[in-house]
Write a protein that holds these residues in place. Structure first.
Motif, mmCIF file in Angstrom:
data_model
loop_
_atom_site.group_PDB
_atom_site.id
_atom_site.type_symbol
_atom_site.label_atom_id
_atom_site.label_comp_id
_atom_site.label_asym_id
_atom_site.label_seq_id
_atom_site.Cartn_x
_atom_site.Cartn_y
_atom_site.Cartn_z
ATOM 1 N N LEU A 1 0.825 -1.206 0.000
ATOM 2 C CA LEU A 1 0.000 0.000 0.000
ATOM 3 C C LEU A 1 0.863 1.261 0.000
ATOM 4 C CD1 LEU A 1 -2.834 1.220 0.160
ATOM 5 C CD2 LEU A 1 -2.675 1.006 2.645
ATOM 6 N N GLY A 2 1.962 1.243 0.746
ATOM 7 C CA GLY A 2 2.838 2.411 0.812
ATOM 8 C C GLY A 2 3.369 2.809 -0.552
ATOM 9 N N THR A 3 3.749 1.838 -1.349
ATOM 10 C CA THR A 3 4.257 2.112 -2.696
ATOM 11 C C THR A 3 3.180 2.775 -3.543
ATOM 12 O OG1 THR A 3 5.791 0.247 -2.592
ATOM 13 C CG2 THR A 3 5.201 1.045 -4.788
ATOM 14 N N MET A 4 1.966 2.278 -3.448
ATOM 15 C CA MET A 4 0.878 2.863 -4.242
ATOM 16 C C MET A 4 0.483 4.244 -3.723
ATOM 17 S SD MET A 4 -1.523 -0.324 -5.412
ATOM 18 C CE MET A 4 -1.672 -1.201 -3.866
ATOM 19 N N LEU A 5 0.557 4.455 -2.421
ATOM 20 C CA LEU A 5 0.223 5.768 -1.870
ATOM 21 C C LEU A 5 1.266 6.822 -2.234
ATOM 22 C CD1 LEU A 5 -1.081 4.808 1.677
ATOM 23 C CD2 LEU A 5 -2.431 5.625 -0.275
ATOM 24 N N ASP A 6 2.486 6.384 -2.463
ATOM 25 C CA ASP A 6 3.564 7.314 -2.821
ATOM 26 C C ASP A 6 3.529 7.740 -4.281
ATOM 27 O OD1 ASP A 6 4.457 7.254 -0.211
ATOM 28 O OD2 ASP A 6 6.043 5.782 -0.597
ATOM 29 N N ASP A 7 2.737 7.063 -5.099
ATOM 30 C CA ASP A 7 2.596 7.387 -6.507
ATOM 31 C C ASP A 7 1.262 8.133 -6.684
ATOM 32 O OD1 ASP A 7 1.929 7.384 -9.247
ATOM 33 O OD2 ASP A 7 2.959 5.491 -9.591
ATOM 34 N N PRO A 8 1.291 9.386 -7.123
ATOM 35 C CA PRO A 8 0.049 10.165 -7.243
ATOM 36 C C PRO A 8 -1.027 9.505 -8.104
ATOM 37 C CG PRO A 8 1.960 11.586 -7.523
ATOM 38 C CD PRO A 8 2.470 10.176 -7.493
ATOM 39 N N ALA A 9 -0.638 8.826 -9.162
ATOM 40 C CA ALA A 9 -1.627 8.204 -10.053
ATOM 41 C C ALA A 9 -2.349 7.049 -9.361
ATOM 42 C CB ALA A 9 -0.957 7.720 -11.329
ATOM 43 N N SER A 10 -1.600 6.174 -8.709
ATOM 44 C CA SER A 10 -2.254 5.053 -8.032
ATOM 45 C C SER A 10 -2.979 5.526 -6.774
ATOM 46 C CB SER A 10 -1.250 3.948 -7.705
ATOM 47 O OG SER A 10 -0.198 4.437 -6.908
#
Length: 105
Positions: free
Chosen positions: A42-51
């Motif tokens: 989840l952290g990786t996706m939260l760090d990417d504005p698009a995801s």
């Protein structure tokens, strides 16, 4: 040491290896895997504005939760056991469909 590096660089430049490498990006840079609800934390996706935008669209109550930091190392599939009413199989499938169109940073 500097002389050795200079000699190596000069030898590579003379053989054309440096130019060829500079013009050909690594294969990994050409194709990046999409985010996966089963594999990407989840952290990786939260760090990417698009995801993050996709997650906010579908699960704002989870993304905006004060406890979200505790779940950053988990995948959405893992979080499903704690928030099954919000992260149904159907919801995960919908999120995955939209994540498939996102190229990770």
């Amino acid at each position: 040491m500097r002389a050795l590096l200079s000699a190596v660089f000069l030898a590579l430049a003379m053989t054309g290896s440096v130019t060829a490498y500079a013009e050909t990006p690594p294969a990994a840079a050409k194709t990046k895997a999409a985010y996966k609800v089963q594999e990407t934390d989840l952290g990786t996706m939260l760090d990417d504005p698009a995801s993050k935008a996709i997650l906010l669209k579908h699960i704002p109550e989870i993304v905006n939760s004060p406890q979200i930091e505790m779940g950053r190392g988990m995948t959405l599939a893992q979080l499903q056991q704690f928030a099954g009413d919000q992260l149904t199989d159907e919801k995960l499938a919908t999120i995955q469909t939209e994540l498939d169109a996102v190229k990770p940073n």
